[in-house]
Design a protein around this motif. Sequence first.
Motif, PDB file in Angstrom:
ATOM      1  N   VAL A  61       0.888  -1.154   0.000  1.00  0.00           N
ATOM      2  CA  VAL A  61       0.000   0.000   0.000  1.00  0.00           C
ATOM      3  C   VAL A  61       0.930   1.208   0.000  1.00  0.00           C
ATOM      4  O   VAL A  61       1.749   1.353   0.890  1.00  0.00           O
ATOM      5  N   GLY A  62       0.835   2.048  -1.008  1.00  0.00           N
ATOM      6  CA  GLY A  62       1.776   3.151  -1.144  1.00  0.00           C
ATOM      7  C   GLY A  62       2.650   2.962  -2.370  1.00  0.00           C
ATOM      8  O   GLY A  62       2.469   2.020  -3.157  1.00  0.00           O
ATOM      9  N   TYR A  67      13.739   7.087  -3.767  1.00  0.00           N
ATOM     10  CA  TYR A  67      14.833   7.312  -4.716  1.00  0.00           C
ATOM     11  C   TYR A  67      14.582   8.585  -5.529  1.00  0.00           C
ATOM     12  O   TYR A  67      13.517   8.747  -6.143  1.00  0.00           O
ATOM     13  N   GLN A  68      15.522   9.490  -5.508  1.00  0.00           N
ATOM     14  CA  GLN A  68      15.415  10.796  -6.171  1.00  0.00           C
ATOM     15  C   GLN A  68      14.236  11.613  -5.643  1.00  0.00           C
ATOM     16  O   GLN A  68      13.802  12.575  -6.280  1.00  0.00           O
ATOM     17  N   ASN A  69      13.706  11.169  -4.474  1.00  0.00           N
ATOM     18  CA  ASN A  69      12.585  11.865  -3.844  1.00  0.00           C
ATOM     19  C   ASN A  69      11.416  12.049  -4.814  1.00  0.00           C
ATOM     20  O   ASN A  69      10.750  13.094  -4.849  1.00  0.00           O
ATOM     21  N   SER A  70      11.164  11.015  -5.621  1.00  0.00           N
ATOM     22  CA  SER A  70      10.088  11.091  -6.618  1.00  0.00           C
ATOM     23  C   SER A  70       9.660   9.688  -7.024  1.00  0.00           C
ATOM     24  O   SER A  70      10.274   8.695  -6.627  1.00  0.00           O
ATOM     25  N   VAL A  71       8.615   9.632  -7.840  1.00  0.00           N
ATOM     26  CA  VAL A  71       8.176   8.347  -8.389  1.00  0.00           C
ATOM     27  C   VAL A  71       8.561   8.215  -9.865  1.00  0.00           C
ATOM     28  O   VAL A  71       8.055   7.328 -10.554  1.00  0.00           O
ATOM     29  N   ASP A  72       9.475   9.044 -10.339  1.00  0.00           N
ATOM     30  CA  ASP A  72       9.807   9.041 -11.767  1.00  0.00           C
ATOM     31  C   ASP A  72      10.332   7.682 -12.227  1.00  0.00           C
ATOM     32  O   ASP A  72       9.819   7.098 -13.199  1.00  0.00           O
ATOM     33  N   VAL A  73      11.361   7.170 -11.570  1.00  0.00           N
ATOM     34  CA  VAL A  73      11.915   5.872 -11.963  1.00  0.00           C
ATOM     35  C   VAL A  73      10.893   4.771 -11.700  1.00  0.00           C
ATOM     36  O   VAL A  73      10.742   3.837 -12.500  1.00  0.00           O
ATOM     37  N   THR A  74      10.164   4.896 -10.606  1.00  0.00           N
ATOM     38  CA  THR A  74       9.132   3.918 -10.269  1.00  0.00           C
ATOM     39  C   THR A  74       8.105   3.788 -11.394  1.00  0.00           C
ATOM     40  O   THR A  74       7.714   2.676 -11.778  1.00  0.00           O
ATOM     41  N   SER A 142       4.801   6.660   2.293  1.00  0.00           N
ATOM     42  CA  SER A 142       3.813   7.071   1.296  1.00  0.00           C
ATOM     43  C   SER A 142       2.462   6.414   1.571  1.00  0.00           C
ATOM     44  O   SER A 142       1.409   7.012   1.348  1.00  0.00           O
ATOM     45  N   ALA A 143       2.479   5.173   2.073  1.00  0.00           N
ATOM     46  CA  ALA A 143       1.239   4.487   2.412  1.00  0.00           C
ATOM     47  C   ALA A 143       0.568   5.149   3.613  1.00  0.00           C
ATOM     48  O   ALA A 143      -0.648   5.355   3.630  1.00  0.00           O
ATOM     49  N   LEU A 149      -2.549   9.064   7.804  1.00  0.00           N
ATOM     50  CA  LEU A 149      -1.643   9.258   8.933  1.00  0.00           C
ATOM     51  C   LEU A 149      -0.611  10.327   8.585  1.00  0.00           C
ATOM     52  O   LEU A 149      -0.263  10.507   7.414  1.00  0.00           O
ATOM     53  N   THR A 150      -0.103  10.998   9.586  1.00  0.00           N
ATOM     54  CA  THR A 150       0.914  12.019   9.320  1.00  0.00           C
ATOM     55  C   THR A 150       2.272  11.377   9.071  1.00  0.00           C
ATOM     56  O   THR A 150       3.112  11.931   8.360  1.00  0.00           O
ATOM     57  N   GLU A 151       2.494  10.200   9.653  1.00  0.00           N
ATOM     58  CA  GLU A 151       3.744   9.489   9.445  1.00  0.00           C
ATOM     59  C   GLU A 151       3.533   8.009   9.736  1.00  0.00           C
ATOM     60  O   GLU A 151       2.531   7.605  10.333  1.00  0.00           O
ATOM     61  N   GLN A 152       4.497   7.215   9.317  1.00  0.00           N
ATOM     62  CA  GLN A 152       4.439   5.780   9.545  1.00  0.00           C
ATOM     63  C   GLN A 152       4.504   5.473  11.042  1.00  0.00           C
ATOM     64  O   GLN A 152       5.269   6.094  11.784  1.00  0.00           O
TER      65      GLN A 152
END
Length: 457
Positions: A61-62, A67-74, A142-143, A149-152
């Motif tokens: 979930v998420g 990586y690179q603080n983005s989802v670009d490569v993902t 991210s999930a 939630l504010t954080e994990q």
Amino acid sequence: MSKKKILLNAFNMNCIGHINHGFWTHPRDTSTQYKTLDYWTDLAQLLERGLFDGLFIADIVGVYDVYQNSVDVTLKESIQLPVNDPLLLVSAMAAVTKNLGFGLTANLTYEAPYLFARRMSTLDHLTRGRVGWNIVTGYLDSAARAMGLTEQIEHDRRYDQADEYLEVLYKLWEGSWEDDAVIEDRQARLYAQPEKVHYVRHSGEFYQVEGYHLCEPSPQRTPVLFQAGSSERGLQFAGSNAECVFISAQNKPATREQVDKVRASAVAAGRNPDDIKVFMGLNVIVGPTEEAARAKHAEYLTYASAEAGLAHFAASTGIDFADYALDEPIQHVKGNAIQSATKILKNNDWTRQKLLDQHALGGRYITLIGSPEQVADELESWIAETGLDGFNLTRIVTPESYEDFIDLVIPELQRRGSYKTAYEHGTLREKLFEDGDARLPERHAGASFRAHTPSQA
């Protein structure tokens, strides 16, 4: 003396890129068809032909955005994104198979236990007792954000919640309906005996539940319980609850150590050491000859994406490896992600280049390459030297990876007496464990919640 039979799951996910990344670009790979039923029913029939114990379906979930603080490569390489729901696949696959088990990942942090109990009981009914649940608590920030939630939630705290979650489920699955509650008496107009169906009351720190379990007892009641957690807290949880544990290691001594810890956790919880079956994730590239297998490996490498593998691993550790130069030592940071993943970085002797080299096949699982005889030798060696019970076989090129293993390795293992030649009868639990019981054994924590008398509430 007969040989220990190797247990085998196909390791997969309802997505394109799972463990080994980049292979959606391979001309023989069909993983982009993951959103069609034929893709899954064909796979299920293939695995049943190979007498696989189960199809284990991972899930998250998420998204992987470290990586690179983005989802670009993902997104470019489809690293477990998009990803569809795993539970919805099961009915179709169960309809075209008779024996294949299904291990299903669901994140308890974001699932209400009352409704989740019904979904799993429903699947256990429809499959005639062939389902298992892979218990996960999540690790992606991210999930957590996506779910409000504010954080994990902190790592060990997630397991505290998991302990209570399982208590609620055991009360519903094991304690709400007695075995003989349903009698289906048409003449008396009596389907279920009210005095044998019990109201569950749970008031805890995390959950408040009052009600009857919505399903009558399914073949297994509690699905086979899978887990993958090698931290100290994760092992404590596994010792009480898990029936199958998945581990990931890079060599045999480390694997032996992990297996021993898992079995010790069961003993500490009052169970037998072999009450938990231990599986390791594994890649296999096999050909009729070693030369053919190595040629296939070389071909595969041209399609793999090491960077995608690194982006996946970054999410597992919570460390953005893109921040480091190729030869700069990566600093270990204790975080809230997968502790077994960050553990390898503790010596601060890893660099981004070294990690890219390790992910040459798009993932970091151990890879066996060779002829059927060579692969069988290695599989038997891993079982004998580490105490493992079996393997989670990943896909590299799909369905080719499974087809090659079934056509080449399975017959060799069967010839040696290391692999079954037919399925045992019964539920998934009966197939996996020698004692032949569809239900949790009495020494399992969940058994204490059974409704033994009509007065139990």
